[in-house]
Design a protein around this motif. Sequence first.
Motif, short mmCIF file in Angstrom:
data_model
loop_
_atom_site.label_atom_id
_atom_site.label_comp_id
_atom_site.label_asym_id
_atom_site.label_seq_id
_atom_site.Cartn_x
_atom_site.Cartn_y
_atom_site.Cartn_z
N PRO A 172 54.07 12.31 -72.65
CA PRO A 172 52.86 13.11 -72.46
C PRO A 172 53.10 14.38 -71.65
N THR A 173 52.24 15.32 -71.87
CA THR A 173 52.33 16.60 -71.17
C THR A 173 51.81 16.44 -69.75
N VAL A 174 52.59 16.90 -68.76
CA VAL A 174 52.07 16.86 -67.40
C VAL A 174 51.62 18.24 -66.92
N HIS A 175 52.12 19.28 -67.58
CA HIS A 175 51.70 20.61 -67.13
C HIS A 175 51.95 21.64 -68.22
N LEU A 176 51.12 22.70 -68.22
CA LEU A 176 51.31 23.80 -69.17
C LEU A 176 51.34 25.12 -68.40
N THR A 177 52.14 26.09 -68.86
CA THR A 177 52.13 27.41 -68.22
C THR A 177 52.18 28.50 -69.28
N LEU A 178 51.89 29.71 -68.83
CA LEU A 178 51.99 30.89 -69.70
C LEU A 178 52.59 32.01 -68.85
N ASP A 179 53.42 32.86 -69.45
CA ASP A 179 54.00 33.94 -68.66
C ASP A 179 53.08 35.16 -68.68
N ARG A 180 53.44 36.18 -67.89
CA ARG A 180 52.51 37.30 -67.71
C ARG A 180 52.46 38.24 -68.90
N PHE A 181 53.40 38.11 -69.83
CA PHE A 181 53.30 38.94 -71.04
C PHE A 181 52.72 38.14 -72.19
N GLU A 182 52.33 36.92 -71.91
CA GLU A 182 51.67 36.05 -72.87
C GLU A 182 52.53 35.83 -74.10
N GLY A 183 53.85 35.84 -73.89
CA GLY A 183 54.76 35.63 -75.01
C GLY A 183 55.50 34.30 -74.91
N ILE A 184 55.39 33.65 -73.76
CA ILE A 184 56.12 32.40 -73.58
C ILE A 184 55.20 31.36 -72.95
N GLY A 185 55.06 30.24 -73.63
CA GLY A 185 54.33 29.13 -73.05
C GLY A 185 55.32 28.10 -72.58
N ARG A 202 55.82 23.89 -71.47
CA ARG A 202 55.21 22.56 -71.43
C ARG A 202 56.12 21.64 -70.65
N PHE A 203 55.59 21.10 -69.56
CA PHE A 203 56.35 20.15 -68.76
C PHE A 203 55.94 18.76 -69.25
N SER A 204 56.94 17.94 -69.61
CA SER A 204 56.57 16.63 -70.13
C SER A 204 56.95 15.54 -69.13
N ALA A 205 56.40 14.38 -69.35
CA ALA A 205 56.60 13.27 -68.42
C ALA A 205 58.00 12.69 -68.50
N SER A 206 58.81 13.21 -69.43
CA SER A 206 60.19 12.74 -69.49
C SER A 206 61.12 13.63 -68.67
N THR A 214 59.71 22.43 -72.26
CA THR A 214 59.88 23.12 -73.52
C THR A 214 59.20 24.47 -73.42
N PHE A 215 59.92 25.51 -73.79
CA PHE A 215 59.31 26.85 -73.83
C PHE A 215 59.06 27.21 -75.28
N PHE A 216 57.88 27.72 -75.53
CA PHE A 216 57.52 27.98 -76.93
C PHE A 216 56.73 29.27 -77.01
N SER A 217 56.60 29.73 -78.24
CA SER A 217 55.82 30.93 -78.44
C SER A 217 54.36 30.54 -78.60
N PRO A 218 53.47 31.09 -77.80
CA PRO A 218 52.06 30.70 -77.92
C PRO A 218 51.44 31.22 -79.22
N GLU A 219 52.15 32.08 -79.93
CA GLU A 219 51.60 32.59 -81.19
C GLU A 219 51.82 31.60 -82.32
N THR A 220 53.06 31.07 -82.39
CA THR A 220 53.38 30.22 -83.53
C THR A 220 53.63 28.78 -83.12
N GLY A 221 53.89 28.56 -81.86
CA GLY A 221 54.23 27.21 -81.43
C GLY A 221 55.70 26.90 -81.63
N SER A 222 56.48 27.86 -82.15
CA SER A 222 57.91 27.60 -82.36
C SER A 222 58.62 27.50 -81.02
#
Lengths: 765, 550
Positions: free
Chosen positions: A87-100, A102-106, A110-118
């Motif tokens: 499960p997800t324990v935390h989410l963040t976004l960077d100041r250019f809104e290009g990188i999300g 996700r901190f997981s309980a394991s 994971t860093f991903f693109s908030p546009e596509t989720g890739s």
Amino acid sequence: MAAILPNENTPRASLLPNTERRERLRKIRGIRDGISRYGVAAAGLGVIFALALIFFYLFYETFPLLKPVSMEVAYEISVPGDEEPAPTVHLTLDRFEGIGGRFSASGGITFFSPETGSILMRKQVNVPEDATVTAFGRSESRRSLFVYGFSDGSVLPLKLEYDQTFPEGVRVVTPRLSFPLGEEPMRIGDRVQGDYTALTVVEGRTGYVVAGGNQDGSIAMALFSARRNMLTGDVQISRQDYELPAISRPVRQLLINETLRNLFAVDDQGMLYNIDIVDPNRPRIIERVQLVADGASVTAADFLVGSRSLIVGGSDGSVSQWMLVRDEETNVPHLTRVRGFRQHPGAVTYIEPEYTRKGFLVGDATGTVGLHYATSSVTLKQIPVSGQPITRIAVSPINRLALVKGEDSEALRVIRMDNPHPQASLSGLWGRVWYEGRGQPEFIWQSSGADDAFESKFSLVPLTVGTLKAALFAMLLGTPLAIMGAIYTAYFMAGSMRRIVKPSLELMEALPTVILGFLAGIWLAPFIENNLPILVSVLVLLPLGMLAFGYGWTRLPTSIRHMIPPGWEAALLVPVVLVLGWVAITTSPWIEVAFFGGSMRQWFTDVGIPYDQRNALIVGLAMGFAVIPTIFSIAEDAVFNVPKHLTQGSLALGATSWQTVVGVVLPTASPGIFSAVMIGFGRAVGETMIVLMASGNSPIVNFNLFEGMRTLAANIAVELPETSVGGTHFRILFLSALVLLILTFVLNTAAEIVRQRLRKRYASL
Amino acid sequence: MKEWWKSGSPWIWLNGGAVTVSMIMVFGLLMLILIRGFGHFWPHGVVQAYYELPGADRVEVVGTLRRSETLTGQSMREAGAPIPEDQLVVTRHLFKLGNRDVTGRDFTYFIDDFLGEWRYPKDMTVLERREWGDFYGQPLRVLEAGSTVAEGAELWPEFQARLARTNQLYDEIRQIERRDIGNINFRLERVRLDQRRAELRGTLTPELERQFVERRAALDAEYAVLQERLDTLIDEARRDAIVMRAAGGQEVTIRLDRIVKAWQPNNMSIPSKVVFYVQSFFDFIFGYPREANTEGGIFPAIFGTVTMVLVMSIIVTPFGVLAAIYLREYAKQGPLLRTIRISVYNLAGVPSIVFGVFGLGFFVYLTGGAIDRTFFPEALPAPTFGTPGLFWASLTLALLTLPVVIVSTEEGLARIPSTIRQGSLALGATKGETLWKVVVPLATPAMMTGLILAIARAAGEVAPLMLVGVVKLAPTLPIDGNFPFIHLERKIMHLGFHIYDVGFQSPHAEAAEALVYATALILVLLIVMLNLTAITIRNHLREKYRAESD
């Protein structure tokens, strides 16, 4: 002559142009006439347009303040990191809104693109062998400091940073994890085993503080300080454990403020324990506060940026703001409920504060996300986002994008927000606001502070009060002098004298106010401060002296009186005023000695009246001086133009000249005098330089004659050059300019209409 | 008495008194500025006296008296002065002591009771220095490269001669620094911009690049020559020095290139004081400011004010006049026009700071930013027009003064008797011809009045300028010998702002006070002059048309 006259014998050649040329000439003249007509019209309309543009532009810059907040679910992306189902324990976004992120309980990030989720990048923190993640805690959002807690009781603080590089002129942002205390998890005390139910981390001046609480109500806290060995370059971490008093119920949430003075522990029934950790060796529970209504429990709580106030969400959907407020008598800070926000339909599940201002997002069990702003105590928007309870929200540091995760865990919903000026609400600008660190709601203007966490205070009340105060005192001096002077000049004064007096006074209207302000600040303010009794003595001596002289004049033998024709009273009074003025100045120290114990300024302080050297009195004197010519000139015109047959009729009926003035002239001219006062008031309201230089420019709310003020106009002059273009502060300053513009425009228009009516009335009389 | 009261005469006297008070305030204010302003340049005598507070050592006081005031003993005791309990009032004197670098106190109050006899020694000298303000003391000897060359009686003439020489050298140094090196810097910057522009357009060829390098090298060579010359001059100027005895006996050596001028006020006759006075006045008007504007002259401020007002006049006159002609002659008269007219007139009463806000937002940020992106991309991110400057200041003031010109011109047009107009039309002239050949020439004086009033208003406005283009210290004048000669984008200095800045924001506000009075005086004189001209023209005009229309 003779040469020009045609010879009589030759056939007469007409001197006039022939038909063809005449036609051409007419055409050219027609074209020229057209050019003149349309050219002038274009230029004239252009000028009118340019002047109208001032209104439109000020509106245009102010308008965004009123624009409603927009907030909508833009799209959905699948939760990245499918191969790790933790499960997800935390989410963040960077100041250019290009990188999300996700901190997981394991322990995976994971860093991903908030546009596509890739997925852009994946990191893993060291999880101790045979242990699992049991808790996750974080510091304020702007610090990007987190802590993992493991089942063996160890913790691992980590920081998330973003590196910017510009290969080939394009910005590339890469996330980077750093471990300020090393990559190996470490223990915080031995008492609490690894079943953390709440965990938090704070970076203080002396090091990192990590605190964890468990189901039994025990709380462990440790201070880690990192010291770099100068010779070897190794970083040595020292740990200091502190024993905190246990609370009797399970710990739901732990919060430590950035000053490391208080630790707030919230139990499962909504009771908050405020533990004083100023001296962590002797922690003590200062108070217990019930945060939510009976029967409800606290389901989420977090600090706003700066960690000075706490947002609490309850299982009943209530959202409230709490902060430490000092008791006025004992000076002990108590956690106090400052304000509440619009209730959420379901239990509050998550609170995400914004990075640089006092706003926050709230998610609840019905899947609704609310956007609230603390300072202006408004709920800007509440929208349904997901059918499931919201578990995590991340907002970007520039507040334009947010990620929301519902319990379904299949999708992240991306919210777009446009909320540039949440603070500019009607109540925020004009009402009393309870600001952080204050004892009660107040009107304060304080636009900038030392750091990001500063709560800007945009109350227009102190500035408006200051503006009115300055204008009021100026009018108090200027109006009587100008109107009385106008009546005398227009009605009684001898013509030859009037021709000198009127232009001289009108000339003063052109005197730059910067000079008046300079004299008021540099010369008048210290002079008045040292000779305060003059104020009283002049006010008493001058009228009495004039009256005494006037009476004495009637007692003089007629031969002397007839040497001076009527209409020259003002000239006769010149020596009287000069002598009385001199008397007032020379007697000033003696009056101080006789009545005020030697120092009138000290006397004021003793009776409890604060005295500033540059105060409303000085501004009133200088600005009163500045409005005298304006009022005088218009009022004098109004009185002078009262039709002569009216006054003559009155005099013929046996009225004295003063009775004529009171009974005939003033009633007729009063609209003109009224418009003069209005125009004078308009000038006093907008005057900048005098106030800037002769008042202390402190934005206070009172009408004390001996304290300064800050006016709207002076405030613009001081602050506008230093604001960031397009920000809330910038737009509020434009708003105050617009207020000034509209106020003076309305005053002047009203005055102008009154005057035009009066002119018509005179014409008809 | 009762009858006198009932007749209302007391009120007449009181009303008359209001006029008297207003007039005394007006003229008192002008007198204050005149006296303090003109007094600034007078070489006041230098007092030498001994000051002895009870229980303290006797100190020597050398300085000029700034002012004296009488206060109550109580307030002085509260301020910590050792005044006996039974003394009711105290007189104290404010002295300018100078020697800021030696004692750290420029202005000091001395209580009259503890100040000994005032003497005026003939050899007391005031040195106006380039830094640290004035120096007061007695000259002891003149040094050349460290060794004494003159003492005693021949000291003063020798010192004067050497000071003249040093000042000449110094002027030359300034000339090179300010004009020649300034020119080179300007051209270097231009080369950089040219190159950047070529880069942005993608037209930068190796050939061009080589040219830029050559141009730069040529300028660098020119600079090296100047620098060498400068170094020799500086060495020359540093040769001489003077040793002075400051109050208290301390000997201070001051290099002559640090001295602007020197005088011995106690040794000057009245005529020579007058000559000195006139000279100081000219130095003030034509000199450049020094020491954060608190010393020296105000030439850049005068120049900036005048340039800005001229540019403003060029903008405001045609537009104001055309708008007035449109409103009066062409527009269809009716309620709409009346509304527009009232609105335009009322803009004259709108606070000037509002125009400043508009100027900053619309002209500087919006228009200026767009101009920069379109025409000056090579200079970005440094703004060219996207920052406050001369042009925006003038444009803002033009907007501010438009109503003045419009009102005045309309008034002038309205005064032209309709018979004249009808006469012209009856002779077959078109409306345009009547307007431009008959009506407008007759109304020219009214337009002049409007323009002069606009100039007078613009010259005194400070608040909007603080936002749109005026700075404390502009490194260059807005007009110089470099193409295009008038630099509309440059920031300017302004008399009114100078008063605000030096009077309220400077570190040595007290030392600068006299200078601010003098600046205020210049500004007042300028504005009073302009207004008197306008009033004269207006009165003349009224008389003329009264005669014609009768």
